[in-house]
Design a protein around this motif. Structure first.
Motif, PDB file in Angstrom:
ATOM      1  N   VAL A 147     120.788  28.820  41.136  1.00 45.56           N
ATOM      2  CA  VAL A 147     120.415  28.013  42.294  1.00 45.56           C
ATOM      3  C   VAL A 147     121.628  27.787  43.190  1.00 45.56           C
ATOM      4  CG1 VAL A 147     119.577  25.745  43.023  1.00 45.56           C
ATOM      5  CG2 VAL A 147     118.516  26.900  41.075  1.00 45.56           C
ATOM      6  N   ALA A 148     122.787  27.567  42.580  1.00 43.15           N
ATOM      7  CA  ALA A 148     124.002  27.363  43.370  1.00 43.15           C
ATOM      8  C   ALA A 148     124.312  28.581  44.231  1.00 43.15           C
ATOM      9  CB  ALA A 148     125.182  27.042  42.455  1.00 43.15           C
ATOM     10  N   ASP A 149     124.112  29.778  43.681  1.00 44.10           N
ATOM     11  CA  ASP A 149     124.368  30.998  44.441  1.00 44.10           C
ATOM     12  C   ASP A 149     123.386  31.139  45.603  1.00 44.10           C
ATOM     13  OD1 ASP A 149     126.281  31.445  42.550  1.00 44.10           O
ATOM     14  OD2 ASP A 149     125.352  33.235  41.677  1.00 44.10           O
ATOM     15  N   VAL A 150     122.123  30.841  45.333  1.00 44.42           N
ATOM     16  CA  VAL A 150     121.104  30.886  46.391  1.00 44.42           C
ATOM     17  C   VAL A 150     121.448  29.902  47.496  1.00 44.42           C
ATOM     18  CG1 VAL A 150     118.701  30.298  46.885  1.00 44.42           C
ATOM     19  CG2 VAL A 150     119.247  31.738  44.920  1.00 44.42           C
ATOM     20  N   THR A 169     126.395  20.578  49.884  1.00 42.39           N
ATOM     21  CA  THR A 169     126.441  19.393  49.038  1.00 42.39           C
ATOM     22  C   THR A 169     125.050  19.103  48.503  1.00 42.39           C
ATOM     23  OG1 THR A 169     128.217  18.456  50.399  1.00 42.39           O
ATOM     24  CG2 THR A 169     127.079  16.965  48.892  1.00 42.39           C
ATOM     25  N   LEU A 170     124.868  19.291  47.214  1.00 44.33           N
ATOM     26  CA  LEU A 170     123.614  18.961  46.554  1.00 44.33           C
ATOM     27  C   LEU A 170     123.861  17.771  45.633  1.00 44.33           C
ATOM     28  CD1 LEU A 170     122.162  22.458  45.513  1.00 44.33           C
ATOM     29  CD2 LEU A 170     121.737  21.151  47.601  1.00 44.33           C
ATOM     30  N   LYS A 171     123.122  16.690  45.850  1.00 40.50           N
ATOM     31  CA  LYS A 171     123.278  15.500  45.018  1.00 40.50           C
ATOM     32  C   LYS A 171     122.622  15.740  43.655  1.00 40.50           C
ATOM     33  CE  LYS A 171     123.270  12.230  48.889  1.00 40.50           C
ATOM     34  NZ  LYS A 171     122.552  11.085  49.521  1.00 40.50           N
ATOM     35  N   HIS A 181     116.410  21.216  51.477  1.00 42.53           N
ATOM     36  CA  HIS A 181     117.600  20.661  50.835  1.00 42.53           C
ATOM     37  C   HIS A 181     117.224  19.913  49.560  1.00 42.53           C
ATOM     38  CE1 HIS A 181     120.998  17.737  50.398  1.00 42.53           C
ATOM     39  NE2 HIS A 181     121.681  18.852  50.616  1.00 42.53           N
ATOM     40  N   ARG A 182     116.211  19.051  49.656  1.00 45.41           N
ATOM     41  CA  ARG A 182     115.772  18.304  48.482  1.00 45.41           C
ATOM     42  C   ARG A 182     115.219  19.241  47.417  1.00 45.41           C
ATOM     43  NH1 ARG A 182     116.696  14.248  45.111  1.00 45.41           N
ATOM     44  NH2 ARG A 182     114.788  13.433  44.135  1.00 45.41           N
ATOM     45  N   LEU A 183     114.490  20.264  47.825  1.00 42.58           N
ATOM     46  CA  LEU A 183     113.960  21.237  46.870  1.00 42.58           C
ATOM     47  C   LEU A 183     115.084  21.874  46.077  1.00 42.58           C
ATOM     48  CD1 LEU A 183     111.719  22.996  45.628  1.00 42.58           C
ATOM     49  CD2 LEU A 183     111.948  24.526  47.612  1.00 42.58           C
ATOM     50  N   LEU A 184     116.165  22.245  46.741  1.00 45.34           N
ATOM     51  CA  LEU A 184     117.290  22.869  46.048  1.00 45.34           C
ATOM     52  C   LEU A 184     117.969  21.895  45.096  1.00 45.34           C
ATOM     53  CD1 LEU A 184     118.634  24.944  49.038  1.00 45.34           C
ATOM     54  CD2 LEU A 184     117.851  25.888  46.859  1.00 45.34           C
ATOM     55  N   GLU A 185     118.049  20.629  45.464  1.00 46.78           N
ATOM     56  CA  GLU A 185     118.608  19.628  44.555  1.00 46.78           C
ATOM     57  C   GLU A 185     117.768  19.528  43.283  1.00 46.78           C
ATOM     58  OE1 GLU A 185     120.869  16.519  47.575  1.00 46.78           O
ATOM     59  OE2 GLU A 185     118.769  16.137  47.054  1.00 46.78           O
ATOM     60  N   VAL A 186     116.454  19.467  43.458  1.00 48.24           N
ATOM     61  CA  VAL A 186     115.563  19.392  42.305  1.00 48.24           C
ATOM     62  C   VAL A 186     115.621  20.688  41.502  1.00 48.24           C
ATOM     63  CG1 VAL A 186     113.145  19.210  41.584  1.00 48.24           C
ATOM     64  CG2 VAL A 186     114.037  17.721  43.396  1.00 48.24           C
TER      65      VAL A 186
END
Length: 490
Positions: free
Chosen positions: A239-242, A269-271, A464-469
């Motif tokens: 996910v970080a790479d994506v 920045t992903l919380k 953005h929220r989707l990627l955090e989850v």
């Protein structure tokens, strides 16, 4: 196996514990090491070239290479670091680009014999954006002709194979990118997704890929400006790479009718997300999609493994009844806008599957198109209620398991003859229809020993929220052998 990489050049007086093959590094880790002068772009590029040369003959994921240019650019990237110059998000990072994107000086065929010798004199907007961020184009990945299809094969380069079983398809239409990433041929790759074309190969190859909200990644060359179809997006092993690649791809461009102002730096920045607080809705079929029994059973097993970690995890009762007819109409408009002139000029010289799709679109009536758009609107409005109760919706990322690549598409689904070519990826195109962001995450293996993916759907424009989850879910999935990301035996 680990080894100590020691730079003999005095510009890189560092040591770092590295994998024995640098191409196995995740993109975010490789980029960090490049920025810290602990990894040279030259070495990373050479490792990727060696992996492509060793593995690609059996997989046929990379169809055009640009090694000489990549080596020159990698050397320049290392020199820029030594000189203290500003670095882009993808500085010195080798990347593979789907063969639907124009690349200056690098052959771009669109998977079609009509363009088999085409060498563009300029980059398309997305590729130019990647180069601006310091990416090094290592080569092009295979795709069906003009991207029409979810089994990656064409008459120019032939068939791409799944790295987990070379008799099976890697999916499509970004199948070349998916297979290349699963084989660690490069740390990053681009894709595009109209119905399923990022999420399907991500699922079939055990990697991650997001279909972002339409307009997040501006494409001023889209032939159908007001459409949820035809979005570009990133694929990666994590996910970080994506997320890193998405930050480089996202941009506002007023020429794209779906584009909206965006600050791409938010994706850097992903919380952290505590999965114990997540409200998760589940749907096996979105209330309309035919799903093979083995997929349903596998999905249930995967979700049972992780469901206890959430605050709430239950069947959402989601119903997208009417989505099939709506999507086929919306898809037909998208296809005609990009291919009708080509069909008139070249007709039967086009791929048979593409011709079938175009002719099917031509046979629809104006009333059918109007009804499709109206139904799309209704389904979208009703779908918003899902996120009044849940943070995300999780579904299977496939209707069927990976099938033999000699077959254009599965002949049967749910034990009866397939109704049409697109039916087997309807669990994905249902989400394309409404334009919500969705990411495919690897969730272990299926009963035939190939990767199994889950689709995680976010709220409207909630990328953005989707990627955090998704990052939190990725860690949860990795915590148990049943759902951890599989790796191909290379």
């Amino acid at each position: 196996m680990k080894t100590m990489l020691i730079y003999l050049d005095s510009k890189y007086p560092f040591t770092e514990s590295m994998p024995s093959n640098l191409c196995d590094l995740d993109a975010t880790e490789a980029r960090r090491l490049i920025g810290e002068r602990k990894l040279s772009s030259v070495d990373l590029v050479e490792a990727c070239i060696a992996r492509i040369e060793a593995v690609n003959p059996k997989i046929n994921a990379v169809v055009t290479t640009a090694y000489d240019r990549a080596r020159v650019e990698a050397k320049a990237a290392d020199e820029a670091i030594a000189q203290g110059k500003p670095l882009g998000l993808l500085h010195g990072m080798p990347i593979l680009v789907k063969d639907l994107n124009r690349t200056e000086g690098i052959r771009t065929t669109f998977g079609s014999p009509l363009f088999k010798d085409n060498v563009p004199t300029s980059d398309d907007p997305l590729v130019a954006r990647l180069r601006k961020h310091g990416a090094i184009i290592l080569g092009k990945t295979n795709t069906p002709e003009f991207g029409t299809g979810s089994n990656t094969k064409n008459r120019v380069f032939g068939t791409s194979c799944n790295p987990f079983n070379t008799k099976l398809t890697p999916g499509g239409s970004s199948g070349g990118s998916g297979a290349a990433l699963a084989a660690n041929m490069a740390p990053l790759a681009t894709g595009s997704d109209s119905g399923a074309s990022i999420r399907n190969p991500a699922a079939f190859n055990g990697i991650a890929g997001i279909r972002p909200s339409p307009g997040l990644i501006a494409n001023p060359e889209r032939s159908h400006g007001l459409s949820t179809n035809g979005v570009e997006g990133p694929l990666g092993r994590t996910v970080a790479d994506v997320t890193l690649l998405l930050a480089a791809m996202a941009e506002y461009d007023p020429r794209d009718m779906m584009s909206r102002p965006i600050d791409p730096s938010i994706f850097l920045t992903l919380k952290p997300v505590d999965v114990a607080g997540l409200r998760v809705g589940i749907s096996e079929d979105l209330g309309f999609a035919p799903i093979d029994k083995v997929v349903r059973e596998t999905f249930r097993r995967k979700m049972e493994t992780i469901s206890g970690a959430f605050a709430l995890c239950e069947d959402s009762g989601t119903s997208m009844k009417g989505a099939e007819e709506a999507y086929m109409g919306v898809r037909a408009l998208h296809l005609l806008s990009g291919n009708s002139a080509r069909y008139r000029e070249h007709g039967k010289d086009l791929d048979k599957n593409l011709v079938w799709n175009i002719e099917d679109a031509l046979n629809k009536t104006p009333t059918q198109y109007a009804e499709a758009v109206a139904e799309q609107t209704r389904i979208h409005r009703e779908f918003q209620s899902v996120f009044e109760k849940y943070d995300v919706l999780i579904t299977p990322a496939c209707n069927v398991l990976p099938f033999e690549h000699t077959t254009l598409f599965p002949a049967t689904i749910e034990g009866r003859p397939a109704a049409h070519y697109c039916e087997w990826f309807s669990i994905l195109y249902g989400i394309s229809l409404i334009g919500h962001p969705a990411i495919s995450l690897p969730a272990g293996l299926d009963p035939q020993g190939t990767p199994f993916g889950i689709q995680v759907v976010g709220s409207r424009n909630g990328d953005h929220r989707l990627l955090e989850v998704a990052r939190a879910l990725e860690a949860l999935l990795a915590s148990t052998p049943e759902t951890q990301r599989p790796k191909a035996d290379l």
